[in-house]
Design a protein around this motif. Structure first.
Motif, PDB file in Angstrom:
ATOM      1  N   ASP A 166       0.852  -1.187   0.000  1.00 13.58           N
ATOM      2  CA  ASP A 166       0.000   0.000   0.000  1.00 13.58           C
ATOM      3  C   ASP A 166       0.893   1.244   0.000  1.00 13.58           C
ATOM      4  O   ASP A 166       1.265   1.765   1.051  1.00 13.58           O
ATOM      5  CB  ASP A 166      -0.903  -0.033   1.231  1.00 13.58           C
ATOM      6  N   VAL A 167       1.260   1.690  -1.202  1.00 11.64           N
ATOM      7  CA  VAL A 167       2.119   2.872  -1.367  1.00 11.64           C
ATOM      8  C   VAL A 167       1.237   4.046  -1.777  1.00 11.64           C
ATOM      9  O   VAL A 167       0.463   3.947  -2.738  1.00 11.64           O
ATOM     10  CB  VAL A 167       3.213   2.621  -2.420  1.00 11.64           C
ATOM     11  N   VAL A 180       5.154  10.583   1.234  1.00 16.51           N
ATOM     12  CA  VAL A 180       5.075   9.216   0.713  1.00 16.51           C
ATOM     13  C   VAL A 180       5.004   8.247   1.888  1.00 16.51           C
ATOM     14  O   VAL A 180       5.793   8.356   2.845  1.00 16.51           O
ATOM     15  CB  VAL A 180       6.299   8.895  -0.169  1.00 16.51           C
ATOM     16  N   SER A 181       4.048   7.307   1.828  1.00 16.18           N
ATOM     17  CA  SER A 181       3.913   6.301   2.875  1.00 16.18           C
ATOM     18  C   SER A 181       3.873   4.915   2.254  1.00 16.18           C
ATOM     19  O   SER A 181       3.527   4.745   1.077  1.00 16.18           O
ATOM     20  CB  SER A 181       2.650   6.537   3.708  1.00 16.18           C
ATOM     21  N   ARG A 182       4.222   3.918   3.036  1.00 17.25           N
ATOM     22  CA  ARG A 182       4.156   2.523   2.611  1.00 17.25           C
ATOM     23  C   ARG A 182       3.520   1.704   3.735  1.00 17.25           C
ATOM     24  O   ARG A 182       4.027   1.702   4.857  1.00 17.25           O
ATOM     25  CB  ARG A 182       5.549   1.985   2.277  1.00 17.25           C
ATOM     26  N   ASN A 183       2.419   1.057   3.407  1.00 14.00           N
ATOM     27  CA  ASN A 183       1.687   0.228   4.373  1.00 14.00           C
ATOM     28  C   ASN A 183       1.383   0.995   5.655  1.00 14.00           C
ATOM     29  O   ASN A 183       1.519   0.478   6.769  1.00 14.00           O
ATOM     30  CB  ASN A 183       2.471  -1.046   4.673  1.00 14.00           C
ATOM     31  N   GLN A 285       9.824   3.881  -6.281  1.00  9.99           N
ATOM     32  CA  GLN A 285       8.918   3.463  -5.205  1.00  9.99           C
ATOM     33  C   GLN A 285       7.546   3.045  -5.698  1.00  9.99           C
ATOM     34  O   GLN A 285       6.879   2.212  -5.073  1.00  9.99           O
ATOM     35  CB  GLN A 285       8.727   4.617  -4.198  1.00  9.99           C
ATOM     36  N   VAL A 286       7.084   3.645  -6.807  1.00  7.07           N
ATOM     37  CA  VAL A 286       5.675   3.502  -7.186  1.00  7.07           C
ATOM     38  C   VAL A 286       5.480   2.530  -8.337  1.00  7.07           C
ATOM     39  O   VAL A 286       6.397   2.235  -9.102  1.00  7.07           O
ATOM     40  CB  VAL A 286       5.052   4.868  -7.552  1.00  7.07           C
ATOM     41  N   LYS A 287       4.256   2.063  -8.448  1.00  4.34           N
ATOM     42  CA  LYS A 287       3.853   1.116  -9.485  1.00  4.34           C
ATOM     43  C   LYS A 287       2.468   1.506  -9.993  1.00  4.34           C
ATOM     44  O   LYS A 287       1.782   2.348  -9.392  1.00  4.34           O
ATOM     45  CB  LYS A 287       3.821  -0.304  -8.908  1.00  4.34           C
TER      46      LYS A 287
END
Length: 332
Positions: A166-167, A180-183, A285-287
């Motif tokens: 969850d980016v 920017v956050s991840r999970n 970082q992103v997809k």
């Protein structure tokens, strides 16, 4: 900066081949209305949809799918809809039946619904973001199914993909920051510049369409300026480009704005500018399908079909475009 040059307008895929995504047609598009169209250049996508022939052929010409996105085997972000594009119009009277033959299954069942954008594109999204780590499958068994206009499906299509980490990125236009956050955990806060007063950036949540290491951008290609003496003229190939809308919004580095942030007070032509090192980092970082949410711009939210901005519609608005209503996914 940035409009992509040298891309033709047209459809986003070819019938009966595998995989598909909307591909960059223009970047940092300014002016125009609050809906993709007009001067918003659009380009062909990378086609997709696995298919198997039917042993029998119903009467009438075939109803085929142009593309299914995401590509089978893809790892996508939590805001990624399933987008199905037909080669021919599907009449309103046939849409409920067509929807019921496009079955969505998930390893973590979620409530969701189809929504029609015109008569050739139907997107399915969950009510809220996908849970990270979910496996998803779409079975479009359209053999013998009518489009309401004399065409019948002759094939079935299956795509499987997975939802990755969850980016998310939250952009404040007025604060000149991207968080920017991840999970659910903060990763980095980056300095940005967004659109100028003349060419404001879209507000709202846009799922990443795709990304490219380099994109050729020109002001002339979308009608901003073809005059080399104009302050709004540019013709540049720029790196680390994350594509957000069909009308041309990117997150990227611009040589005309090398040190973005509140101190530089430099606006773009609608894109979000990062420094060179930050743009390269963010690119990594992103997809496809990761949500980029922009707030604080004077412009409206991007329309939900301007790329994959499905979450710019409230759930009631989304259901208003569905023929069969809310359903819970089958369990994989």
């Amino acid at each position: 900066m940035g409009q992509v040059v040298g891309r033709r307008k047209g459809g986003i895929g070819i019938a009966l081949v595998t995989g598909a995504m909307l591909v960059g047609a223009s970047a940092c598009g300014g002016g125009g209305g609050d809906k993709a169209g007009g001067d918003d250049a659009k380009a062909p996508g990378k086609p997709s949809a696995s298919a198997s022939p039917s042993p029998t052929k119903p009467a009438g010409p075939p109803m085929l799918l142009d593309t299914i996105t995401p590509q089978t085997g893809t790892t996508a972000g939590v805001a990624m809809p399933i987008s199905v594009v037909f080669t021919n119009p599907v009449e309103a009277k046939a849409r409920a039946t067509v929807e019921k033959h496009m079955k969505v299954s998930a390893s973590h069942p979620v409530a969701g619904a189809w929504h029609w954008f015109g008569d050739k594109r139907a997107d399915w999204r969950p009510k809220t973001y996908w849970p990270a780590g979910t496996s998803v499958k779409i079975d479009a068994d359209l053999k013998g199914v009518s489009n309401g206009n004399g065409r019948y499906g002759v094939r079935s299509y299956t795509h499987t993909f997975k939802i990755g980490d969850d980016v998310r990125a939250d952009v404040s236009v007025t604060g000149h920051t991207m968080k920017v956050s991840r999970n659910g955990k903060p990763v980095r806060t980056l300095s940005i510049n967004a659109g100028s007063a003349q060419y404001p950036t879209w507000n709202g949540t846009m799922a990443v369409i795709d990304k490219q290491e380099k994109v050729h951008m020109t002001s002339c290609s979308v009608g901003i300026s073809c005059n080399k003496g104009s302050s709004n003229y540019y013709d540049l190939t720029l790196p680390w480009d994350v594509h957000l809308t069909q009308s041309g919004t990117y997150v990227h580095y611009s040589t005309g704005d090398p040190n973005p942030g509140s101190g530089s007070a430099r606006g773009s032509h609608g894109c979000v500018h990062l420094s060179l090192s930050d743009a390269k980092w963010f690119y990594g970082q992103v997809k496809q399908g990761d949500p980029i949410t922009i707030t604080g711009s004077p412009r409206a939210k991007a329309s939900a079909d301007n790329g994959y901005a499905a979450f710019n519609l409230g759930w009631g608005q989304w259901l208003a475009g569905s023929a069969s209503g809310q359903r819970t996914t089958a369990t994989l």
